[in-house]
Design an enzyme around this catalytic site. Sequence first.
Site, PDB file in Angstrom:
ATOM      1  N   SER A 144       0.771  -1.171   0.051  1.00 38.19           N
ATOM      2  CA  SER A 144      -0.127  -0.013   0.028  1.00 38.19           C
ATOM      3  C   SER A 144       0.883   1.242  -0.009  1.00 38.19           C
ATOM      4  CB  SER A 144      -0.903  -0.214   1.311  1.00 38.19           C
ATOM      5  OG  SER A 144      -1.434   1.349   1.343  1.00 38.19           O
ATOM      6  N   HIS A 145       0.290   2.216  -0.743  1.00 36.69           N
ATOM      7  CA  HIS A 145       0.893   3.631  -0.695  1.00 36.69           C
ATOM      8  C   HIS A 145       1.134   3.948   0.902  1.00 36.69           C
ATOM      9  CE1 HIS A 145       0.086   3.981  -4.705  1.00 36.69           C
ATOM     10  NE2 HIS A 145       0.590   5.018  -4.978  1.00 36.69           N
ATOM     11  N   SER A 146       0.393   3.562   1.928  1.00 36.49           N
ATOM     12  CA  SER A 146       0.431   3.813   3.166  1.00 36.49           C
ATOM     13  C   SER A 146       0.680   2.843   4.122  1.00 36.49           C
ATOM     14  CB  SER A 146      -1.041   4.210   3.786  1.00 36.49           C
ATOM     15  OG  SER A 146      -0.994   4.066   5.138  1.00 36.49           O
TER      16      SER A 146
END
Lengths: 133, 204
Positions: free
Chosen positions: A15-17
């Site tokens: 995930s980007h996060s």
Amino acid sequence: MNSSNARNVGIVIVSHSPKIAEGAADMVRQMVGNAVPLAWTGGDVDGGLGTNVAGILEAIETAWSPAGVAVLVDLGGAETNSEMAVEMLPEDRRARVVICNAPVVEGAVIAATESSGGSPLAAVKRSAEEFYA
Amino acid sequence: MSLDRAAREKLVRALAASVIEHADELTNLDQAIGDGDHGLNMKRGFGAVIATLPGLADKSLPEMLKTIGMTLVMKVGGASGPLVGTFFMELGNALPEQPARADLVAATDKAINAVKARGRSEAGQKTLLDVLVPVQAVLAGGGDARAIAAEAAQAADRTTPMLAIRGRASFLGERSIGHMDPGSRSASLLIGAAVNVLEFEASS
């Protein structure tokens, strides 16, 4: 479970996060315990929102299984960076890593559940992708 | 075209400076229709490239380009890393050490096809391909440095009225219209910097 944990298909969450990746991994663990090899990665190389190839390669290594690894990704860059990472793997491993076209959280939980029963890589990928199809 | 070590280092520094000096502009463009990280990502990537100097310029041109590409792939962070990185790596794979203009035409064509495959995209979808493809056509048609740089800038401008089909901007649908594509802008900056150093002469 019909096979030892380390032989089940591995699950990688990208995930980007980092928080989402870690949280999704927590949800997977809650569902399947240690029945599947699991790793997550998120964030760019400076720790900001984003994804990075080195982190993805490391996660694939961590979750490696002879049965292969299913990668769950969120948005565009996560997919592009994951495809790049797969291409950089040694040739004998490349064909045993698939990127699933599925929502990252739901897909990871479903894929891991399928894997925990000893299903092969293609079935794990299909289970994640068919849930919302 | 023959690039000695000094010219190779000059080329690397010019490429890096072109995006680093415009990082805020790239970020502003990306904030309008994307996730607002393009300037920072490209700055980080090319900062990492600069950090491999002076050794980087000791390499042959093809090896240097491949190293730049791999550094961008590993450091940029967004989808731009694999896309721009693939372009440099494929250029490095395709070019001989002392390329003639025809070699550059063929190599850029291969590199563009690799970017298309990496992004599963074509020109017309408001991506860096909307700069790479028309600029390559000018190069192939014998255009000089000025013509190539001009086409790069104009091609980036032409993405403004386009509807985004790929990437984060596509989520905005018609609201992506009216903003320049950040990836096209960074590609045009890199091309402008490269031709300025390479000083192409029209081949016809």
